[in-house]
Design an enzyme around this catalytic site. Structure first.
Site, PDB file in Angstrom:
ATOM      1  N   CYS A  12       0.815  -1.221   0.000  1.00  0.00           N
ATOM      2  CA  CYS A  12       0.000   0.000   0.000  1.00  0.00           C
ATOM      3  C   CYS A  12       0.846   1.267   0.000  1.00  0.00           C
ATOM      4  CB  CYS A  12      -0.917   0.030   1.212  1.00  0.00           C
ATOM      5  SG  CYS A  12      -2.031  -1.376   1.346  1.00  0.00           S
ATOM      6  N   HIS A  44      -9.451   2.632  -1.996  1.00  0.00           N
ATOM      7  CA  HIS A  44      -7.997   2.491  -1.797  1.00  0.00           C
ATOM      8  C   HIS A  44      -7.401   1.668  -2.939  1.00  0.00           C
ATOM      9  CE1 HIS A  44      -4.143   1.604  -0.164  1.00  0.00           C
ATOM     10  NE2 HIS A  44      -4.474   0.623   0.672  1.00  0.00           N
ATOM     11  N   CYS A 102      -0.059   2.943   6.435  1.00  0.00           N
ATOM     12  CA  CYS A 102       0.454   1.620   6.783  1.00  0.00           C
ATOM     13  C   CYS A 102       0.621   0.792   5.511  1.00  0.00           C
ATOM     14  CB  CYS A 102      -0.491   0.910   7.743  1.00  0.00           C
ATOM     15  SG  CYS A 102      -2.155   0.645   7.103  1.00  0.00           S
TER      16      CYS A 102
END
Length: 412
Positions: free
Chosen positions: A92, A368, A398
């Site tokens: 991510c 996302h 994160c």
């Protein structure tokens, strides 16, 4: 050391990341990225032959997203073939890492013009048959699995909520507020300056605005949603038959997880691409480009791979230290809402006023697109600094493996 300026930031709309359901789902990942890169060129009258590098994050580099999607996106965009590119993966965190690496090259004097961003077609990667745990590690490495058990990220979120005493009501309230803020931002056109439409090859518009938000979300509707990740606990993670429950028990044998996360308080599954145009002070002076902001400091931290999602706080502290700043010096924060507990813990641990964190909603409302999200957040923070007339923003998130990149930007 040269200054790394942000000249422009653009992103595609976020499309629903389900095969056949999202407006971007039939577009090739290289084409999606190419569309974004073409827009950056056209918005800035960019001489692409002068681009020193294009740094693109992509987390699931399989199939259509393999074969250095960064370079293929450059070629698809019709840029000069002299513009090189490479593709990186920090899960991510890839989008922020791409920006940080591009800026570092400029600040070191080794580059003058860089485009940094990311792309992720979750509608495609979700259709590729793969183990449920593939996003965190290859479970076939039984040695690493024994050293550092890494459950599914959603299970990690529920573990953290349990260990930190965060309950269902608290994460649902954060999720509801994310939707409320996103609706205001969309209604007021706060994203309009950065969003570039994606076209089909026919020239017809595929998508011109974010299609994931659910503005009608309420605490009542969220309360009716069943938790998700408790359903993963007894899934076999590979041919050995070991389950996520057994994986968790290796590191936390006495933990009774209180599962609080569900589809409404976890980040949305979407498609998207984003990019920032970065330039050196010398290039700006020579070409007359107008900087919007500069990179102040960059940092990355790593911690427990088993809990996985706890590093945004330490990353924020580290990047502030590198900048010689305090958290109180930051005007706006963006921390990715991978799961509601991540943003909740970030604000609680760092004593950050929620009124200056994720002010336009976050990934719970907007979605996302994994490796694209970080560069989207940098652009969102910059737009909001300009709208408010504020100065500095800190962006972090994160990422798998227990890491977190961070960056501080300052308007000029």
């Amino acid at each position: 050391m040269s200054t790394a300026y942000i000249i422009d930031a653009a992103r595609t709309p976020r499309g629903i990341g389900k095969p056949g359901k999202g407006s971007l789902s039939e577009i090739h990942p290289q084409r999606l990225l190419g569309s974004l890169l073409a827009s950056l060129r056209d918005r800035n009258d960019l001489n692409t032959a002068e681009v020193d590098d294009v740094v693109i994050g992509c987390s699931s580099q399989i199939g259509k997203q393999g074969a250095c999607v960064g370079r293929m996106g450059v070629l698809d965009a019709g840029w000069e073939t002299a513009a090189p590119a490479f593709t990186l993966d920090r899960f991510c965190g890839s989008g922020i890492t791409a920006v940080n690496l591009g800026a570092a090259n400029i600040m070191s004097g080794m580059a003058d013009l860089v485009v940094a961003g990311g792309v992720e077609m979750m509608s495609y990667t979700g259709s590729v048959k793969q183990p449920v745990a593939v996003a965190t590690m290859d479970m076939g490495n039984t040695h690493l699995r024994g050293l550092h058990p890494q459950p599914h990220q959603g299970i990690c979120a529920d573990m953290i909520a349990t260990l930190e005493g965060v309950d269902r009501k608290e994460v649902d309230e954060l999720a509801c507020e994310s939707q409320r803020r996103a609706k205001i931002a969309i209604d007021e056109g706060r994203f309009d300056g950065s969003i570039v439409p994606v076209l089909h090859d026919s020239g017809e518009v595929a998508l011109a605005k974010d299609e994931f938000p659910r503005p009608s979300t309420t605490m009542e509707t969220l309360g009716k949603l069943p938790t998700v990740f408790n359903q993963f606990m007894e899934l076999p993670i590979d041919a050995t038959g070991e389950t996520f429950a057994q994986l968790v028990a290796r590191a936390y044998p006495d933990l009774a997880i209180d599962h609080v996360h569900h589809a409404g308080n976890s980040s949305g599954v979407v498609d998207g691409a984003a990019g920032l145009l970065l330039a050196s002070e010398e290039y700006v002076e020579r070409t007359g480009l107008t900087p919007r902001a500069k990179i102040v400091a960059m940092a990355t931290t790593a911690g427990s791979p088993t809990l996985m999602l706890n590093e945004p706080g330490p990353a924020a502290r580290k990047v502030c230290k590198k900048a010689g700043m305090n958290l109180s010096d930051i005007d706006l924060f963006e921390v990715n809402e991978a799961f509601a507990v991540v943003a909740y813990k970030f604000m609680r641990d760092l004593d950050i006023n929620p009124e200056i964190c994720n002010v336009n909603g976050g990934a719970i409302a907007l979605g996302h697109p994994i490796a694209a999200t970080g560069s989207m957040l940098v652009g969102t923070a910059l737009d909001e600094l300009e709208r408010r007339g504020e100065s500095t923003a800190l962006i972090t998130m994160c990422t798998g493996g227990g890491m977190a990149p961070a960056v501080i930007i300052e308007r000029v």
